[in-house]
Write an enzyme that holds these catalytic residues in place. Structure first.
Site, PDB file in Angstrom:
ATOM      1  N   ASP A 480       0.834  -1.208   0.000  1.00 48.78           N
ATOM      2  CA  ASP A 480       0.000   0.000   0.000  1.00 48.78           C
ATOM      3  C   ASP A 480       0.869   1.259   0.000  1.00 48.78           C
ATOM      4  O   ASP A 480       2.075   1.209   0.312  1.00 48.78           O
ATOM      5  CB  ASP A 480      -0.915  -0.025   1.236  1.00 48.78           C
ATOM      6  CG  ASP A 480      -2.257   0.645   0.972  1.00 48.78           C
ATOM      7  OD1 ASP A 480      -2.341   1.478   0.058  1.00 48.78           O
ATOM      8  OD2 ASP A 480      -3.215   0.342   1.705  1.00 48.78           O
ATOM      9  N   ASP A 549     -10.760   1.794  -3.348  1.00 51.14           N
ATOM     10  CA  ASP A 549     -11.332   1.404  -2.055  1.00 51.14           C
ATOM     11  C   ASP A 549     -12.851   1.380  -2.130  1.00 51.14           C
ATOM     12  O   ASP A 549     -13.507   0.889  -1.207  1.00 51.14           O
ATOM     13  CB  ASP A 549     -10.901   2.393  -0.963  1.00 51.14           C
ATOM     14  CG  ASP A 549      -9.491   2.109  -0.459  1.00 51.14           C
ATOM     15  OD1 ASP A 549      -8.936   1.058  -0.823  1.00 51.14           O
ATOM     16  OD2 ASP A 549      -8.950   2.932   0.304  1.00 51.14           O
TER      17      ASP A 549
END
Ligand code: GLA
Length: 740
Positions: A480, A549
């Protein structure tokens, strides 16, 4: 691999090309008589030549020409008027900022004496097996630019990059370095397509006419960015269709600040120039130093936007994505608890979820954020990559053993480029972050960026990850990257500190490449607060990508559609999450959520502790169904049959396996009104002569009698599949299998 034609004397050079204009044959050559270079691959020809003034000039880029077609010699372009001199209207392949050009330069330099004039002319060339290198030289100073060209024999996708070499005794400052300038055929009805977004809304497809004036798409953020993606496609308004019409497209293989400028000049020439973003860019090239740009790939399709993206997908599968033992691996079905537990991970909770996930047929269990350091929220812990002792008193081993015992692989979330000020790492090394001394260090999500451009930081990050993967049976990392740069300083580098824009990314690539080399089975996902770092640079080192997301299954249809224009379903990860979904608080059926997520690599991100028996039963069935179609969905040919864009209430995609024996159709309805029937969905890409048996994913056909069980490919393409979708958030999936 490709076959190339070595340069031969005189006009005979292209005669070998006459032999074949079929796909999967590539050739590169130079005709000394006409001074034309030519690359042929797939259905594409790309040609450029040496102008009488010595400029390297664009000649042709489009559908494949016959071998004997003459493209030169070039005539010297006369001044268009007193204000548009010939140098500026010459469509140079790599224009230097000098000699009176006003177009977007590929190279801008500042010489030590204050001069800023650079005029690049042809010096020499070499032709390799499947590449052409052309050396350009400034007309007065010892600065050399080598342009690298490749062509993919299968897709005709051209790769272009440049190496700038300082052969002087002084430092030369490069203020703008682009990978390539591409020139399109003269036209007046071009339309530019590009992808923009924001967090939870990535991959929004934009369209605008290419008129006089520039369109700039870019990231100034130090990384690829959510807001724009380094991809473009240009078609012509007069024949623009999803499945027909000419499309020129391209993508940059770079995960740092980037820029593409699309411009139509005053004489109607359209150029796309792309490379490092010149914003805050300066690269001091020392004597005998070289700077090699990232590759700017570009392709052409006569089969519309659909054809363009299928070429991109194929190119990525065959040429870009990492392989394991020579194979492009299928994406395993994964489970990730992020949406279910957020930072509240611990051994018992993860084990419980792992058991439930395994019962569904999940193949990879991924523990997300929250497992390390003092990570109970996003306020602390980044940088301290050891298991939190309260949550994992015996380390990760018991959980990993459990996951493996359940027949799944174990994967772990990391965000290696970051640190929280509240971390042991930052307390020990406050100088390791990107910063300007004496200035505030702006935080994003309470975190600062480690300066990977520093060798010691690079080596530390590598060591931490190497140890983590060596000591634990970790088969997958979700990598990430949750913020963008601010105060982009590298104090220790003094006047070279703007090199950070290049060195950071080069070192990031080095870390991942080295990690993969040391751990050949390891797979990595590129994630950046959702889809903020997806590009052909990072995809050469990662196996899958997290597009957003936003896991709302309806929003995902446009997100996935946008993504598919540039990148392959082979890497596109989609999760089934809870309903109502956190994004829009929308309720959807589990079947709808599965069908939306089955358009790419399937994951489950729901809180399984809240599921009922019937949810487990549905999910188990859908996971099993998915395993029978994932080959086709991930690595087949994608046809976007009904676009979800522009608030369309309907959407449909079709994936066809390379051998055309299986096809998978997904159809979605946002909401129906006034008994409006769902239109017949005409399929594409099937073998017209083959018989295909139709079945509905997940069970009985609701539209009994609307479709025959078996019919020819021709039938399914001409008459189509009739889906009886009515109501809100309805979906249907179908599989067509070739009947022997
Ligand atoms: C980012 C990712 C999410 C999740 C969180 C964890 O937002 O995109 O999927 O991993 O970080 O903090």
């Amino acid at each position: 691999m490709s076959i190339s034609v070595r340069p031969m004397a005189g006009a005979a050079v292209f005669s070998a090309l006459l032999l074949s204009t079929t796909s999967a044959f590539a050739a590169s050559g130079y005709d000394a008589d006409s001074k034309i270079f030519r690359l042929d691959g797939g259905d594409v020809t790309y040609a450029f030549g040496i102008s009488p003034q010595g400029y390297l000039q664009a000649v042709y880029w489009g559908g494949r020409l016959a071998g004997g077609d003459k493209l030169g010699p070039l005539v010297a372009l006369r001044d268009h008027s007193s204000v548009d001199m010939s140098a500026s209207i010459t469509p140079q392949e790599f224009p230097g900022q000098g000699g009176g050009i006003f177009v977007e330069p590929a190279l801008k330099v500042a010489w030590p004496d204050g001069s800023r004039d650079v005029v690049l002319k042809y010096a020499s060339h070499s032709i390799g097996r499947d590449r052409i290198d052309v050396v350009l030289q400034d007309i007065g100073r010892p600065l050399r630019v080598t342009l690298h060209y490749t062509i993919d024999p299968d897709t005709g996708i051209v790769g272009r990059s440049a190496t700038i070499e300082n052969r002087d005794k002084d430092v030369v400052r490069l203020d703008q370095v682009q990978s390539a300038s591409y020139t399109l055929p003269t036209g007046n009805d071009y339309q530019l397509h590009y992808l923009t977004g924001r967090w939870a809304a990535e991959w929004t497809l934009q369209k605008r006419p290419v008129t006089e004036g520039s369109t700039v798409i870019e990231s100034r953020r130090g990384s690829t960015g959510h807001q724009s993606n380094p991809w473009f496609a240009i078609n012509r308004a007069q024949d623009a269709q999803e499945e027909s019409g000419a499309v020129w497209f391209g993508a940059l293989a770079w995960s740092g600040s980037w820029r593409m400028t699309v411009d139509r000049d005053q004489i109607g020439k359209v150029r796309v120039v792309g490379g490092y973003n010149p914003f805050d860019f300066a690269y001091r090239l020392k004597p005998s130093e070289k700077l090699e740009t990232p590759v700017f790939y570009a392709g052409y399709s006569a089969q519309g936007m659909g054809g363009a993206s299928r070429l991109m997908h194929r190119f990525q599968r065959n040429e870009i994505l990492p392989r394991h033992d020579g194979e492009l691996k299928l994406r395993p079905v994964l489970y990730n608890s992020w949406e279910a537990t957020e930072f509240k991970v611990d051994e018992a909770g993860q084990m419980e979820l792992a058991e439930k996930a395994a019962s569904l047929g999940v193949e990879r269990f991924v523990m997300d954020d929250g497992w390390f350091g003092k990570r109970n929220s996003d306020k602390a812990g980044l940088g301290d990559w050891t298991p939190n002792p309260e949550k994992f008193p015996n380390g990760l081993k018991p959980l990993i053993d459990k996951v493996q015992g359940l027949g799944m692989e174990f994967g772990l979330w990391v965000e290696p480029e970051m640190t929280n000020p509240d971390s042991d790492l930052y307390r020990a090394h406050p100088d390791w972050v990107i910063n300007f001394p004496g200035r505030p260090r702006s935080e994003g999500r309470n975190q600062l960026m480690l300066n990977l451009a520093r060798r010691d930081v690079r080596d530390h990050v590598f060591k931490v990850l190497d140890e983590l993967v060596s000591k634990n049976e970790i088969k997958f990392l979700k990598w990430d990257y949750n913020r963008n740069w601010s105060e982009p300083g590298w104090p220790e580098a003094g006047e070279d500190q703007q090199r950070i824009y290049v060195d950071y990314v080069d070192n990031l690539y080095w870390i991942i490449a080295e990690l993969r080399r040391r751990h050949p089975g390891l797979e990595i996902e590129t994630c950046s607060g959702g889809g903020g770092r997806v590009d052909l640079g990072i995809l050469a080192l990662t196996d899958q990508a997290w597009p957003s997301d936003n896991t709302d299954p309806f929003d995902r249809l446009t997100i996935q559609d946008g993504f598919s224009h540039a990148y392959a379903p082979a890497v596109m990860m989609d999760w089934v999450t809870d309903s109502p979904n956190w994004v829009n608080r929308r309720q959807t059926s589990l079947e709808y959520r599965f069908l939306s997520a089955m358009q790419g690599g399937l994951g489950i991100g729901a809180n399984l502790n809240h599921w009922k028996d019937e949810d487990f039963a549905t999910a188990k069935k859908m996971v099993a169904e998915y395993k029978t179609i994932r080959n086709t969905v991930q690595q087949g040919e994608l046809y976007r049959l009904i676009s979800p864009q522009d608030n369309s209430p309907r959407a449909a995609t079709l994936s066809v396996s390379p051998d055309r024996r299986q096809a998978v159709l997904f159809a979605f309805l946002h909401s129906s009104t006034k008994l409006e029937p769902f239109p017949a969905i005409g399929l594409r890409g099937l073998d017209p002569a083959k018989l295909y048996r139709l079945r509905r994913i997940g069970g009985a056909a609701a539209e009994a009698g609307a479709n025959p069980d078996v019919a020819s490919g021709r039938f399914w393409m001409e008459r189509g599949v009739q889906a009886d979708l009515r109501g809100d958030f309805q979906a249907a999936g179908y599989v067509l299998e070739a009947a022997e």
